[in-house]
Design a protein around this motif. Structure first.
Motif, PDB file in Angstrom:
ATOM      1  N   HIS A  90       3.960 -34.825  40.815  1.00 31.96           N
ATOM      2  CA  HIS A  90       2.221 -34.893  41.073  1.00 31.96           C
ATOM      3  C   HIS A  90       1.120 -34.201  39.973  1.00 31.96           C
ATOM      4  CE1 HIS A  90       3.578 -34.775  44.864  1.00 31.96           C
ATOM      5  NE2 HIS A  90       3.693 -33.497  45.415  1.00 31.96           N
ATOM      6  N   THR A  92      -1.400 -32.742  37.345  1.00 31.27           N
ATOM      7  CA  THR A  92      -2.266 -31.766  37.790  1.00 31.27           C
ATOM      8  C   THR A  92      -2.820 -31.273  36.437  1.00 31.27           C
ATOM      9  OG1 THR A  92      -0.719 -29.819  38.397  1.00 31.27           O
ATOM     10  CG2 THR A  92      -1.441 -31.135  40.677  1.00 31.27           C
ATOM     11  N   ARG A  94      -3.773 -28.207  34.159  1.00 27.89           N
ATOM     12  CA  ARG A  94      -3.539 -26.781  33.809  1.00 27.89           C
ATOM     13  C   ARG A  94      -4.348 -25.625  33.272  1.00 27.89           C
ATOM     14  NH1 ARG A  94       1.725 -27.901  29.574  1.00 27.89           N
ATOM     15  NH2 ARG A  94       2.801 -29.663  31.188  1.00 27.89           N
ATOM     16  N   PRO A  96      -9.628 -25.520  34.541  1.00 34.14           N
ATOM     17  CA  PRO A  96     -10.186 -26.299  34.805  1.00 34.14           C
ATOM     18  C   PRO A  96     -11.356 -26.859  34.092  1.00 34.14           C
ATOM     19  CG  PRO A  96     -10.151 -23.766  35.460  1.00 34.14           C
ATOM     20  CD  PRO A  96      -9.177 -23.966  34.345  1.00 34.14           C
ATOM     21  N   THR A 228      -9.216 -28.575  39.718  1.00 31.54           N
ATOM     22  CA  THR A 228      -8.816 -26.677  38.914  1.00 31.54           C
ATOM     23  C   THR A 228      -7.128 -27.735  39.182  1.00 31.54           C
ATOM     24  OG1 THR A 228      -8.742 -26.639  41.429  1.00 31.54           O
ATOM     25  CG2 THR A 228     -10.558 -25.638  40.046  1.00 31.54           C
ATOM     26  N   PRO A 229      -6.741 -26.626  38.906  1.00 34.69           N
ATOM     27  CA  PRO A 229      -4.690 -26.984  38.587  1.00 34.69           C
ATOM     28  C   PRO A 229      -4.542 -26.245  39.968  1.00 34.69           C
ATOM     29  CG  PRO A 229      -5.740 -25.060  37.143  1.00 34.69           C
ATOM     30  CD  PRO A 229      -6.050 -25.250  37.455  1.00 34.69           C
ATOM     31  N   ASP A 230      -4.704 -26.279  40.973  1.00 38.59           N
ATOM     32  CA  ASP A 230      -4.570 -26.034  41.823  1.00 38.59           C
ATOM     33  C   ASP A 230      -3.860 -27.482  42.795  1.00 38.59           C
ATOM     34  OD1 ASP A 230      -6.960 -25.617  42.626  1.00 38.59           O
ATOM     35  OD2 ASP A 230      -6.620 -23.962  44.477  1.00 38.59           O
ATOM     36  N   ARG A 231      -4.726 -28.402  42.444  1.00 39.47           N
ATOM     37  CA  ARG A 231      -5.100 -29.566  43.198  1.00 39.47           C
ATOM     38  C   ARG A 231      -4.395 -31.002  42.384  1.00 39.47           C
ATOM     39  NH1 ARG A 231     -11.147 -32.953  43.850  1.00 39.47           N
ATOM     40  NH2 ARG A 231     -10.073 -34.525  43.771  1.00 39.47           N
ATOM     41  N   ALA A 232      -3.840 -31.508  43.292  1.00 37.72           N
ATOM     42  CA  ALA A 232      -3.518 -33.200  42.086  1.00 37.72           C
ATOM     43  C   ALA A 232      -4.458 -33.852  41.992  1.00 37.72           C
ATOM     44  CB  ALA A 232      -1.398 -33.636  43.200  1.00 37.72           C
TER      45      ALA A 232
END
Length: 404
Positions: A90, A92, A94, A96, A228-232
């Motif tokens: 995935h 993403t 690293r 924002p 943002t880093p929490d989104r693939a």
């Protein structure tokens, strides 16, 4: 007068017999009015179908003797194709940022390190600036230490001043290494880091690269959006190998082992057999279904197998006991016909008569089916055209006619 009446009665009786003998209703020969032999309609007894010569020729039935054969222990089941999780990534960011450019699309094949998207990140720009400052300070500290070291050797400066310059040099190098590592974590290569300069007008632009070679199977990014880093943004999968998950019933667990050979077919490519092996068998039995989860690793270089596909799986177990590998009574698969919940086979009784036998079947392998009961070793069975005999038998049971 009495003799005359008796004589008349005898004469009349003789004339009546002669008339019956010459009447069309009294003709029981084998020929029709046109003088040609008629083809008999199929005659059906209980469990037996009798077929006339002409219909038998049209059916083109083919027979073969029942045989004995050692069948490998096989297990047939179904499963579902899945990604090999060790070959899925995935992608993403690293840090924002805002998406500046998208350079890959759904379905594209990509190589490891290929740039997929470029984001504009203030944090990345700040990390670059800190690195450049640390690099300049490290260079200055190194020069100062070299100068102080030379002065100390000439006894112009003190040892304390030389050691202070050395300490400052070490601290500058440590800070430089720290800023380099931050840039590596953001995805920059060593060559890209060394190429950074103060006059870079796109210092805040960060390329996000593919972590492995494969195909983009998911895309969730568009130009201008904040990420943002929490989104693939992408999912990249190498489909040269896939997993197939199966559920093995508890009663069949003894026939499933690691490294057992597996043959897989899917509806999309019914004539293609994919080969693989068992690579994982769960240590737990599902308390509701009484099954064990197992995984099959299948080579998929042509990428015909797609995650989510329904698959038919045949596992060959080379670990079978000697009793399980004994010779069995078998018939070719084409001999077997399904009749509701039963299996039937047609046995040749004579050239024109075929008896329907209900059989109990066992294992299936190499184009043959094990017959556990219902046939004798001397039987000859119909292996091609059996469905036509079954059709004739069904017509007879329903009282239907037959065309010629």
């Amino acid at each position: 007068m009495i003799r005359t009446n008796a004589t008349l009665r005898v004469l009349i009786g003789a004339l009546f017999v002669a008339a019956c003998a010459s009447s069309p209703e009294g003709d029981h020969g084998e020929t029709a009015d046109d003088g040609h032999e008629q083809e008999d309609s199929p005659v059906h007894e209980e469990g037996v179908v009798e077929i006339g010569s002409e219909m038998l020729r049209r059916m083109e039935l083919r027979t073969a003797p029942v045989s004995t054969r050692v069948l490998p222990v096989q297990l047939e089941t179904t499963g579902q194709v899945d990604f090999e999780q060790n070959r899925v990534a995935h992608v993403t960011p690293r840090i924002p940022g805002r998406v500046e450019k998208v350079q890959a699309d759904l379905g594209d094949r990509v190589t490891k390190g290929q740039v997929l998207v470029i984001i504009d990140s203030i944090e990345f720009g700040r990390a670059k600036s800190e690195y450049l400052q640390a690099r300049a300070q490290a260079e200055l500290a190194r020069q100062n230490f070299e100068r102080e070291e030379g002065l100390f050797a000439e006894r112009i400066s003190s040892e304390k001043e030389m050691l202070a310059a050395k300490s400052a040099d070490l601290e500058a190098v440590a800070r430089l290494r720290n800023t380099e590592e931050v840039l590596r974590l953001h995805g920059l290569t060593d060559d890209a880091i060394q190429a950074l300069s103060y006059d870079d007008r796109q210092a805040s632009l960060l390329p996000v690269r593919a972590p492995l070679a494969g195909r983009i199977v998911e895309k969730h990014v568009s130009i201008g959006e904040l990420i943002t880093p929490d989104r693939a943004m992408f999912t990249v999968a190498d489909l040269d190998h896939v997993w197939i998950w199966i559920d093995v019933y508890e009663r069949d667990l003894g026939n499933v082992h690691l490294e057992d050979d597996v043959a897989v077919t899917v509806e999309a490519y019914p004539d293609t057999i994919f080969r693989g092996e068992v690579t994982y068998v769960s240590d737990q039995v599902d308390s509701h279904s009484r099954t064990i989860r197992a995984r099959i690793d299948v080579e998929n270089s042509e990428q015909k197998l797609r995650p989510g596909m329904f698959a038919r799986v045949v596992l060959s177990d080379p670990h079978g006991a000697a009793s399980e590998l004994a010779a069995s009574l078998v018939v070719p698969e084409g001999a077997l016909q399904r009749d509701g919940n039963r299996f039937i086979v047609f046995v040749r009784v004579s050239d024109h008569r075929f008896a329907r036998h209900e059989v109990q079947v066992g294992r299936k392998a190499d184009g043959f089916i094990e017959i556990q009961s219902g046939l004798d070793p001397a039987d000859i069975v119909v292996v091609a055209g059996a469905f036509l005999l079954r059709s004739e038998a069904s017509k007879a049971e329903m009282g239907g006619g037959h065309d010629h």
